[in-house]
Design an enzyme around this catalytic site. Sequence first.
Site, PDB file in Angstrom:
ATOM      1  N   GLU A   1     -36.089  58.161   7.725  1.00  0.00           N
ATOM      2  CA  GLU A   1     -36.645  56.809   7.887  1.00  0.00           C
ATOM      3  C   GLU A   1     -37.314  56.615   9.234  1.00  0.00           C
ATOM      4  O   GLU A   1     -38.350  55.962   9.355  1.00  0.00           O
ATOM      5  CB  GLU A   1     -35.554  55.744   7.720  1.00  0.00           C
ATOM      6  CG  GLU A   1     -35.145  55.474   6.274  1.00  0.00           C
ATOM      7  CD  GLU A   1     -34.043  56.381   5.771  1.00  0.00           C
ATOM      8  OE1 GLU A   1     -33.827  57.470   6.367  1.00  0.00           O
ATOM      9  OE2 GLU A   1     -33.405  56.016   4.767  1.00  0.00           O
TER      10      GLU A   1
ATOM     11  N   ALA B   1     -36.615  55.754  -0.933  1.00  0.00           N
ATOM     12  CA  ALA B   1     -37.341  54.562  -1.385  1.00  0.00           C
ATOM     13  C   ALA B   1     -38.710  55.007  -1.901  1.00  0.00           C
ATOM     14  O   ALA B   1     -39.274  55.991  -1.407  1.00  0.00           O
ATOM     15  CB  ALA B   1     -37.497  53.595  -0.216  1.00  0.00           C
TER      16      ALA B   1
ATOM     17  N   GLU C   1     -28.718  58.078   1.056  1.00  0.00           N
ATOM     18  CA  GLU C   1     -27.836  56.897   1.101  1.00  0.00           C
ATOM     19  C   GLU C   1     -27.182  56.651  -0.265  1.00  0.00           C
ATOM     20  O   GLU C   1     -26.021  56.237  -0.339  1.00  0.00           O
ATOM     21  CB  GLU C   1     -28.645  55.680   1.555  1.00  0.00           C
ATOM     22  CG  GLU C   1     -29.101  55.812   3.008  1.00  0.00           C
ATOM     23  CD  GLU C   1     -29.950  54.639   3.454  1.00  0.00           C
ATOM     24  OE1 GLU C   1     -31.050  54.479   2.900  1.00  0.00           O
ATOM     25  OE2 GLU C   1     -29.503  53.890   4.331  1.00  0.00           O
TER      26      GLU C   1
ATOM     27  N   GLY D   1     -33.268  56.891   1.311  1.00  0.00           N
ATOM     28  CA  GLY D   1     -32.433  56.166   0.357  1.00  0.00           C
ATOM     29  C   GLY D   1     -31.761  57.093  -0.648  1.00  0.00           C
ATOM     30  O   GLY D   1     -30.716  56.760  -1.209  1.00  0.00           O
TER      31      GLY D   1
HETATM   32  C1  LIG Z   1     -31.320  42.051   5.794  1.00  0.00           C
HETATM   33  C2  LIG Z   1     -31.127  43.437   5.330  1.00  0.00           C
HETATM   34  C3  LIG Z   1     -32.458  44.105   5.098  1.00  0.00           C
HETATM   35  C4  LIG Z   1     -32.192  45.483   4.633  1.00  0.00           C
HETATM   36  C5  LIG Z   1     -33.483  46.161   4.257  1.00  0.00           C
HETATM   37  C6  LIG Z   1     -33.123  47.466   3.666  1.00  0.00           C
HETATM   38  C7  LIG Z   1     -34.369  48.218   3.337  1.00  0.00           C
HETATM   39  C8  LIG Z   1     -33.996  49.600   3.043  1.00  0.00           C
HETATM   40  C9  LIG Z   1     -34.408  50.501   4.140  1.00  0.00           C
HETATM   41  C10 LIG Z   1     -34.318  51.755   4.087  1.00  0.00           C
HETATM   42  C11 LIG Z   1     -33.882  52.440   2.860  1.00  0.00           C
HETATM   43  C12 LIG Z   1     -34.557  53.664   2.547  1.00  0.00           C
HETATM   44  C13 LIG Z   1     -35.763  54.005   3.016  1.00  0.00           C
HETATM   45  C14 LIG Z   1     -36.390  55.275   2.577  1.00  0.00           C
HETATM   46  O1  LIG Z   1     -35.866  55.973   1.729  1.00  0.00           O
HETATM   47  S1  LIG Z   1     -37.892  55.653   3.259  1.00  0.00           S
HETATM   48  C15 LIG Z   1     -38.419  57.081   2.346  1.00  0.00           C
HETATM   49  C16 LIG Z   1     -37.670  58.261   2.768  1.00  0.00           C
HETATM   50  N1  LIG Z   1     -38.191  59.438   2.121  1.00  0.00           N
HETATM   51  C17 LIG Z   1     -39.116  60.182   2.681  1.00  0.00           C
HETATM   52  O2  LIG Z   1     -39.609  59.903   3.767  1.00  0.00           O
HETATM   53  C18 LIG Z   1     -39.516  61.408   1.906  1.00  0.00           C
HETATM   54  C19 LIG Z   1     -40.965  61.687   2.098  1.00  0.00           C
HETATM   55  N2  LIG Z   1     -41.345  62.862   1.332  1.00  0.00           N
HETATM   56  C20 LIG Z   1     -41.181  64.116   1.768  1.00  0.00           C
HETATM   57  O3  LIG Z   1     -40.634  64.408   2.811  1.00  0.00           O
HETATM   58  C21 LIG Z   1     -41.729  65.189   0.871  1.00  0.00           C
HETATM   59  O4  LIG Z   1     -42.725  64.631   0.054  1.00  0.00           O
HETATM   60  C22 LIG Z   1     -40.661  65.855  -0.022  1.00  0.00           C
HETATM   61  C23 LIG Z   1     -39.713  66.686   0.879  1.00  0.00           C
HETATM   62  C24 LIG Z   1     -39.859  64.854  -0.858  1.00  0.00           C
HETATM   63  C25 LIG Z   1     -41.355  66.840  -1.003  1.00  0.00           C
HETATM   64  O5  LIG Z   1     -42.160  67.703  -0.234  1.00  0.00           O
HETATM   65  P1  LIG Z   1     -43.148  68.754  -0.937  1.00  0.00           P
HETATM   66  O6  LIG Z   1     -42.377  69.558  -1.926  1.00  0.00           O
HETATM   67  O7  LIG Z   1     -43.854  69.464   0.168  1.00  0.00           O
HETATM   68  O8  LIG Z   1     -44.160  67.888  -1.796  1.00  0.00           O
HETATM   69  P2  LIG Z   1     -45.153  66.711  -1.361  1.00  0.00           P
HETATM   70  O9  LIG Z   1     -44.917  66.249   0.026  1.00  0.00           O
HETATM   71  O10 LIG Z   1     -46.531  67.179  -1.699  1.00  0.00           O
HETATM   72  O11 LIG Z   1     -44.714  65.550  -2.337  1.00  0.00           O
HETATM   73  C26 LIG Z   1     -44.783  65.711  -3.747  1.00  0.00           C
HETATM   74  C27 LIG Z   1     -45.121  64.402  -4.372  1.00  0.00           C
HETATM   75  O12 LIG Z   1     -44.014  63.527  -4.201  1.00  0.00           O
HETATM   76  C28 LIG Z   1     -44.462  62.284  -3.674  1.00  0.00           C
HETATM   77  N3  LIG Z   1     -43.385  61.675  -2.901  1.00  0.00           N
HETATM   78  C29 LIG Z   1     -42.633  62.241  -1.952  1.00  0.00           C
HETATM   79  N4  LIG Z   1     -41.731  61.383  -1.478  1.00  0.00           N
HETATM   80  C30 LIG Z   1     -41.927  60.217  -2.138  1.00  0.00           C
HETATM   81  C31 LIG Z   1     -41.303  58.934  -2.091  1.00  0.00           C
HETATM   82  N5  LIG Z   1     -40.296  58.656  -1.258  1.00  0.00           N
HETATM   83  N6  LIG Z   1     -41.779  57.972  -2.906  1.00  0.00           N
HETATM   84  C32 LIG Z   1     -42.781  58.211  -3.772  1.00  0.00           C
HETATM   85  N7  LIG Z   1     -43.421  59.423  -3.880  1.00  0.00           N
HETATM   86  C33 LIG Z   1     -42.979  60.401  -3.057  1.00  0.00           C
HETATM   87  C34 LIG Z   1     -45.629  62.691  -2.810  1.00  0.00           C
HETATM   88  O13 LIG Z   1     -46.433  61.580  -2.533  1.00  0.00           O
HETATM   89  C35 LIG Z   1     -46.295  63.705  -3.703  1.00  0.00           C
HETATM   90  O14 LIG Z   1     -47.004  63.011  -4.722  1.00  0.00           O
HETATM   91  P3  LIG Z   1     -48.395  63.537  -5.301  1.00  0.00           P
HETATM   92  O15 LIG Z   1     -49.321  63.588  -4.116  1.00  0.00           O
HETATM   93  O16 LIG Z   1     -48.773  62.517  -6.310  1.00  0.00           O
HETATM   94  O17 LIG Z   1     -48.103  64.886  -5.855  1.00  0.00           O
END
Ligand SMILES: CCCCCCCC/C=C\C/C=C/C(=O)SCCNC(=O)CCNC(=O)[C@H](O)C(C)(C)COP(=O)(O)OP(=O)(O)OC[C@H]1O[C@@H](n2cnc3c(N)ncnc32)[C@H](O)[C@@H]1OP(=O)(O)O
Length: 212
Positions: free
Chosen positions: A123, A61, A103, A100
Amino acid sequence: MARYTRIPGSLALITLTNPPVNALSVAVRQGIIDTMSRALSDPEVKGVVLCGENRKFCGGADIREFAGPMKGPHLVPTFDSIEAAEKPVVAAIEGVALGGGLELALACHYRIAHVKARLGLPEVTLGLLPAAGGTQRLPRLIGVPAALDLITTGRHVSAQEALKLGIVDRVTDGDAREVAAELARSVSGQASRTLPPLPVLRVAHLSPFRLN
Ligand SMILES: CCCCCCCC/C=C\C/C=C/C(=O)SCCNC(=O)CCNC(=O)[C@H](O)C(C)(C)COP(=O)(O)OP(=O)(O)OC[C@H]1O[C@@H](n2cnc3c(N)ncnc32)[C@H](O)[C@@H]1OP(=O)(O)O
């Protein structure tokens, strides 16, 4: 956004484009719906490969959208429509498939991972559940104990561990999109693969109880 390209072998290649990690923003979710619909309605397209731009499948997400109200298409019907597709959809996982992003890959019928890819459902580390199908599809694919481990710890697994667990079908040190395209071509025309049913839990003194 998601880019739509026709590739050899009567396939469509759908590329998620949302730098830096192709997170599932409103535009990406809408892009998946639009490009899937285009692929499914074109009789010349026999299968679909789904990948992320810059060799990063999807970081989940879009955390940049967490501050505001949810807009646009929801993840659950977006992923359900992929799973329901009558043409094979193969995920080409390079870089990361997290939250996600994993997923999304689980909703595809097959998964190819690059050897350096990392997969997981982090998550829990954000105080969330993998509520876009992960809590249903992962146990069906790899069993309840292994799925609970990944869901409750949020740990990332390597492509090799994902293969051993049964999350991915194949690991490659080459171009995952090419291997995914090869697989899509080999299964095109076949009925889409479905996940096994959920296992039946046996609880002492209770009748068998099916999770659903
Ligand atoms: C009634 C029913 C209701 C249902 C409701 C359903 C809702 C749905 C619920 C859940 C669905 C899904 C939820 C999710 O997906 S939560 C997000 C999960 N993802 C993460 O937690 C990933 C987090 N990121 C990381 O672990 C790391 O950043 C990495 C492994 C992806 C990359 O690591 P690395 O190479 O060390 O680089 P950086 O950490 O420095 O990151 C680079 C850059 O990328 C940006 N970034 C990373 N992840 C995300 C993201 N998910 N969204 C947007 N941006 C992301 C990070 O911020 C850095 O950006 P920069 O500083 O501008 O360079």
